[in-house]
Design an enzyme around this catalytic site. Structure first.
Site, short mmCIF file in Angstrom:
data_model
loop_
_atom_site.label_atom_id
_atom_site.label_comp_id
_atom_site.label_asym_id
_atom_site.label_seq_id
_atom_site.Cartn_x
_atom_site.Cartn_y
_atom_site.Cartn_z
N GLU A 1 -4.51 -24.43 9.57
CA GLU A 1 -4.29 -23.50 10.67
C GLU A 1 -3.21 -24.10 11.55
O GLU A 1 -3.15 -25.32 11.72
CB GLU A 1 -5.56 -23.31 11.52
CG GLU A 1 -6.65 -22.53 10.83
CD GLU A 1 -7.63 -23.39 10.05
OE1 GLU A 1 -8.43 -22.83 9.30
OE2 GLU A 1 -7.57 -24.63 10.17
N TYR B 1 6.09 -25.97 7.40
CA TYR B 1 5.14 -25.59 6.36
C TYR B 1 5.76 -24.59 5.39
O TYR B 1 5.56 -24.69 4.18
CB TYR B 1 3.86 -25.03 6.98
CG TYR B 1 3.12 -26.05 7.82
CD1 TYR B 1 2.84 -27.32 7.33
CD2 TYR B 1 2.69 -25.75 9.10
CE1 TYR B 1 2.17 -28.26 8.09
CE2 TYR B 1 2.02 -26.68 9.88
CZ TYR B 1 1.76 -27.93 9.36
OH TYR B 1 1.10 -28.86 10.12
#
Length: 174
Positions: free
Chosen positions: A111, A123
């Site tokens: 998360e 990411y």
């Protein structure tokens, strides 16, 4: 693992005070000493530290994931603010994914704050895709979290990608 004299190693209870210092610098006290102690003592937790080549005690960054069945759930990834934008986050993320792959895990998830564009870009650079949203996930400001996923960690294509990332990360640092 070593990148240009930077040292990545598993963290132990000996590193507890350094973890708390880094947490304070990065998150203003996100996790407690007991929280870090639990992570370090858990057999399902894989906690890596990134150390300076100039000091065996200077913790520049940290990353952790939990092994849950065939999944690596990345719980924390942080680089000291003084060392941002130097490729150290890439080194840590690569190292976490390599460790997860080496352990036979098939997927990675995490998360991230919906507003943290720098982390999201990192990411995504490593292939993570948005899988969902957790409304009001962060209690300090009620911010949503994006749920990110990366699949196929055991597929030949991913293993080749890991090799490519190692070159990319090394090039970024040099």
């Amino acid at each position: 693992m070593i990148f240009l004299d930077l040292k990545i190693q598993s963290l132990t209870l000996e590193h507890l005070s350094a973890l708390l210092e880094l947490d304070k610098a990065c998150f203003d006290g996100l996790w407690t000493m007991d929280g870090y102690r639990r992570e370090l003592e858990s057999p399902n937790s894989h906690f890596l530290g990134l150390f300076s080549p100039y000091s065996s005690s200077e913790l520049l960054g940290m990353g952790c994931f939990w092994s849950i069945l065939e999944e690596a759930h990345i719980t924390i990834l942080a680089v000291h603010p003084q060392y941002h934008r130097q490729g150290l986050g890439q080194v840590l993320l690569y190292s976490l994914l390599k460790r997860a792959s080496d352990r036979g895990l098939e997927r990675a998830t995490l998360e991230v704050r919906a507003s943290n564009q720098a982390a999201i870009a990192l990411y995504q650079k490593f292939g993570f895709k948005t899988a969902g949203r957790r409304p009001h996930y962060y209690k300090d400001n009620d911010e949503d979290a994006l749920i990110l996923w990366l699949s196929d960690l055991q597929q030949p294509k991913f293993l080749k990608t890991l090799d490519d990332w190692q070159i990319m990360v090394s090039d970024r640092l040099s």
